[in-house]
Design a protein around this motif. Structure first.
Motif, mmCIF file in Angstrom:
data_model
loop_
_atom_site.group_PDB
_atom_site.id
_atom_site.type_symbol
_atom_site.label_atom_id
_atom_site.label_comp_id
_atom_site.label_asym_id
_atom_site.label_seq_id
_atom_site.Cartn_x
_atom_site.Cartn_y
_atom_site.Cartn_z
ATOM 1 N N ASP A 40 0.867 -1.177 0.000
ATOM 2 C CA ASP A 40 0.000 0.000 0.000
ATOM 3 C C ASP A 40 0.900 1.222 0.000
ATOM 4 O O ASP A 40 1.675 1.409 0.940
ATOM 5 C CB ASP A 40 -0.894 -0.018 1.237
ATOM 6 C CG ASP A 40 -1.949 1.081 1.241
ATOM 7 O OD1 ASP A 40 -1.820 2.058 0.473
ATOM 8 O OD2 ASP A 40 -2.900 0.975 2.029
ATOM 9 N N PRO A 41 0.855 2.053 -1.034
ATOM 10 C CA PRO A 41 1.757 3.198 -1.101
ATOM 11 C C PRO A 41 1.431 4.301 -0.089
ATOM 12 O O PRO A 41 2.257 5.166 0.166
ATOM 13 C CB PRO A 41 1.571 3.713 -2.531
ATOM 14 C CG PRO A 41 0.175 3.292 -2.892
ATOM 15 C CD PRO A 41 -0.031 1.968 -2.185
ATOM 16 N N ARG A 42 0.260 4.247 0.509
ATOM 17 C CA ARG A 42 -0.121 5.273 1.481
ATOM 18 C C ARG A 42 0.572 5.006 2.806
ATOM 19 O O ARG A 42 0.644 3.862 3.255
ATOM 20 C CB ARG A 42 -1.635 5.271 1.692
ATOM 21 C CG ARG A 42 -2.420 5.533 0.425
ATOM 22 C CD ARG A 42 -3.883 5.281 0.626
ATOM 23 N NE ARG A 42 -4.083 3.872 0.999
ATOM 24 C CZ ARG A 42 -5.236 3.384 1.449
ATOM 25 N NH1 ARG A 42 -6.270 4.157 1.613
ATOM 26 N NH2 ARG A 42 -5.334 2.096 1.742
ATOM 27 N N PRO A 43 1.076 6.042 3.455
ATOM 28 C CA PRO A 43 1.697 5.827 4.768
ATOM 29 C C PRO A 43 0.636 5.481 5.807
ATOM 30 O O PRO A 43 -0.514 5.903 5.698
ATOM 31 C CB PRO A 43 2.358 7.174 5.078
ATOM 32 C CG PRO A 43 1.584 8.167 4.280
ATOM 33 C CD PRO A 43 1.103 7.437 3.043
ATOM 34 N N LEU A 45 -1.125 5.537 9.578
ATOM 35 C CA LEU A 45 -1.439 6.660 10.454
ATOM 36 C C LEU A 45 -0.419 6.799 11.563
ATOM 37 O O LEU A 45 -0.136 7.886 12.036
ATOM 38 C CB LEU A 45 -2.843 6.482 11.048
ATOM 39 C CG LEU A 45 -3.982 6.427 10.024
ATOM 40 C CD1 LEU A 45 -5.303 6.172 10.741
ATOM 41 C CD2 LEU A 45 -4.045 7.714 9.232
#
Length: 169
Positions: A40-43, A45
Protein backbone atom coordinates in the motif's frame (compact mmCIF):
# COMPACT_ATOMS: atom_id res chain seq x y z
CA UNK A 1 29.11 -19.56 15.77
CA UNK A 2 31.99 -17.54 14.42
CA UNK A 3 30.23 -15.12 12.06
CA UNK A 4 31.02 -11.99 14.05
CA UNK A 5 27.33 -11.41 14.82
CA UNK A 6 26.29 -10.31 18.30
CA UNK A 7 24.07 -13.06 19.74
CA UNK A 8 21.23 -11.84 21.94
CA UNK A 9 19.75 -15.23 22.91
CA UNK A 10 20.36 -18.87 22.02
CA UNK A 11 19.10 -22.31 22.93
CA UNK A 12 18.73 -25.74 21.35
CA UNK A 13 20.51 -24.87 18.11
CA UNK A 14 18.70 -21.60 17.40
CA UNK A 15 20.08 -18.12 18.07
CA UNK A 16 18.80 -14.56 17.77
CA UNK A 17 21.51 -12.18 16.59
CA UNK A 18 21.90 -8.56 15.57
CA UNK A 19 21.38 -8.43 11.78
CA UNK A 20 23.17 -6.50 9.09
CA UNK A 21 21.24 -5.13 6.13
CA UNK A 22 22.88 -7.85 4.01
CA UNK A 23 21.49 -10.49 6.43
CA UNK A 24 17.99 -9.05 6.14
CA UNK A 25 18.24 -8.85 2.34
CA UNK A 26 19.32 -12.51 2.23
CA UNK A 27 16.42 -13.61 4.43
CA UNK A 28 13.91 -11.52 2.47
CA UNK A 29 15.14 -13.06 -0.78
CA UNK A 30 14.76 -16.56 0.67
CA UNK A 31 11.19 -16.10 1.89
CA UNK A 32 8.16 -16.62 -0.30
CA UNK A 33 6.02 -14.51 2.06
CA UNK A 34 2.80 -16.52 1.77
CA UNK A 35 1.07 -14.41 4.42
CA UNK A 36 2.50 -10.98 3.60
CA UNK A 37 -0.15 -8.25 3.31
CA UNK A 38 -0.70 -6.36 0.08
CA UNK A 39 1.58 -3.41 -0.58
CA UNK A 40 0.00 0.00 0.00
CA UNK A 41 1.76 3.20 -1.10
CA UNK A 42 -0.12 5.27 1.48
CA UNK A 43 1.70 5.83 4.77
CA UNK A 44 0.14 4.37 7.90
CA UNK A 45 -1.44 6.66 10.45
CA UNK A 46 1.11 5.67 13.06
CA UNK A 47 4.48 4.22 12.15
CA UNK A 48 6.10 2.83 15.29
CA UNK A 49 9.76 1.82 15.32
CA UNK A 50 10.27 -1.79 14.24
CA UNK A 51 13.06 -3.77 15.90
CA UNK A 52 14.59 -6.83 14.22
CA UNK A 53 16.84 -9.75 15.05
CA UNK A 54 18.18 -12.42 12.77
CA UNK A 55 17.24 -16.05 13.44
CA UNK A 56 20.30 -18.21 12.80
CA UNK A 57 21.49 -21.77 13.16
CA UNK A 58 23.51 -21.48 16.37
CA UNK A 59 26.16 -23.91 15.12
CA UNK A 60 26.74 -22.73 11.55
CA UNK A 61 25.49 -19.14 11.66
CA UNK A 62 23.25 -19.82 8.65
CA UNK A 63 20.41 -17.27 8.49
CA UNK A 64 17.06 -19.00 8.99
CA UNK A 65 14.79 -15.97 9.19
CA UNK A 66 14.07 -12.88 11.21
CA UNK A 67 11.93 -11.85 14.15
CA UNK A 68 10.63 -8.37 14.74
CA UNK A 69 8.74 -6.47 17.38
CA UNK A 70 7.08 -3.11 17.64
CA UNK A 71 5.18 -1.25 20.32
CA UNK A 72 1.39 -1.19 20.35
CA UNK A 73 -0.68 0.86 22.73
CA UNK A 74 -3.96 0.41 24.54
CA UNK A 75 -3.72 3.69 26.43
CA UNK A 76 -1.47 6.70 27.04
CA UNK A 77 0.77 5.33 29.78
CA UNK A 78 3.60 2.81 29.59
CA UNK A 79 1.55 0.30 31.58
CA UNK A 80 -0.88 0.23 28.63
CA UNK A 81 1.76 -0.65 26.02
CA UNK A 82 2.66 -4.08 24.68
CA UNK A 83 5.08 -5.61 22.19
CA UNK A 84 3.66 -7.10 19.00
CA UNK A 85 6.01 -9.73 17.57
CA UNK A 86 6.32 -11.29 14.15
CA UNK A 87 8.49 -13.82 12.37
CA UNK A 88 9.51 -14.65 8.82
CA UNK A 89 11.45 -17.81 8.09
CA UNK A 90 13.13 -18.85 4.89
CA UNK A 91 11.17 -21.73 3.35
CA UNK A 92 13.88 -24.31 4.16
CA UNK A 93 13.67 -23.51 7.91
CA UNK A 94 9.93 -24.14 8.27
CA UNK A 95 8.48 -27.22 9.90
CA UNK A 96 11.50 -27.89 12.13
CA UNK A 97 10.47 -26.06 15.32
CA UNK A 98 12.70 -23.07 14.52
CA UNK A 99 9.77 -20.63 14.59
CA UNK A 100 8.51 -21.86 17.95
CA UNK A 101 11.93 -21.61 19.55
CA UNK A 102 12.79 -18.24 17.98
CA UNK A 103 9.53 -16.70 19.17
CA UNK A 104 9.95 -18.18 22.65
CA UNK A 105 13.49 -16.75 22.81
CA UNK A 106 12.18 -13.36 21.68
CA UNK A 107 9.43 -13.31 24.33
CA UNK A 108 11.95 -14.25 27.02
CA UNK A 109 14.33 -11.55 25.77
CA UNK A 110 11.63 -8.87 25.77
CA UNK A 111 10.48 -9.71 29.29
CA UNK A 112 14.09 -9.78 30.51
CA UNK A 113 15.17 -6.50 28.91
CA UNK A 114 12.08 -4.26 28.84
CA UNK A 115 9.43 -3.06 31.27
CA UNK A 116 6.40 -4.02 29.19
CA UNK A 117 4.23 -6.76 30.68
CA UNK A 118 2.48 -8.00 27.54
CA UNK A 119 3.70 -9.59 24.29
CA UNK A 120 1.26 -10.35 21.51
CA UNK A 121 1.22 -11.68 17.97
CA UNK A 122 -1.25 -11.93 15.11
CA UNK A 123 -1.44 -14.45 12.29
CA UNK A 124 -3.78 -15.27 9.45
CA UNK A 125 -6.66 -17.58 10.38
CA UNK A 126 -5.42 -20.06 7.76
CA UNK A 127 -1.82 -20.11 9.05
CA UNK A 128 -2.26 -23.14 11.27
CA UNK A 129 1.49 -23.82 11.51
CA UNK A 130 2.11 -20.36 12.99
CA UNK A 131 -0.84 -20.75 15.36
CA UNK A 132 0.67 -24.00 16.69
CA UNK A 133 4.11 -22.36 16.94
CA UNK A 134 2.73 -19.43 18.97
CA UNK A 135 0.89 -21.77 21.32
CA UNK A 136 4.00 -23.92 21.81
CA UNK A 137 5.98 -20.71 22.44
CA UNK A 138 3.65 -19.94 25.36
CA UNK A 139 1.16 -17.47 23.86
CA UNK A 140 -2.58 -17.95 24.30
CA UNK A 141 -5.19 -17.60 21.59
CA UNK A 142 -7.30 -14.57 22.51
CA UNK A 143 -9.66 -14.06 19.60
CA UNK A 144 -10.20 -13.23 15.95
CA UNK A 145 -9.70 -9.78 14.42
CA UNK A 146 -12.18 -9.59 11.55
CA UNK A 147 -10.85 -8.20 8.26
CA UNK A 148 -7.67 -6.90 9.88
CA UNK A 149 -5.35 -7.42 6.89
CA UNK A 150 -5.59 -7.06 3.12
CA UNK A 151 -3.99 -9.85 1.13
CA UNK A 152 -4.64 -10.68 -2.51
CA UNK A 153 -7.19 -7.87 -2.59
CA UNK A 154 -9.31 -9.64 0.04
CA UNK A 155 -9.84 -8.64 3.67
CA UNK A 156 -8.42 -11.43 5.86
CA UNK A 157 -9.23 -12.34 9.45
CA UNK A 158 -6.31 -12.57 11.88
CA UNK A 159 -5.99 -14.56 15.10
CA UNK A 160 -4.67 -12.65 18.13
CA UNK A 161 -2.33 -14.35 20.61
CA UNK A 162 -0.89 -12.91 23.81
CA UNK A 163 1.19 -13.65 26.87
CA UNK A 164 1.62 -11.66 30.08
CA UNK A 165 4.79 -11.44 32.11
CA UNK A 166 2.93 -13.13 34.99
CA UNK A 167 2.06 -16.08 32.69
CA UNK A 168 5.75 -16.55 31.99
CA UNK A 169 6.97 -16.61 35.60
Amino acid sequence: MSTGRTVVAARDGVALAEPTQADLDLVNAGSDGPYDPDEDPRPGLYLPPVHRLLVVDAETGEPLGKVNWLPVTYGRTLSCHAWNIGIGLVAAARGRGVGTLAQRLLVEHLFATTELDRVEADTDVDNLAEQRALEKAGLRREGVLRGAQLRGGVRRDMVKYGVLREDFQ
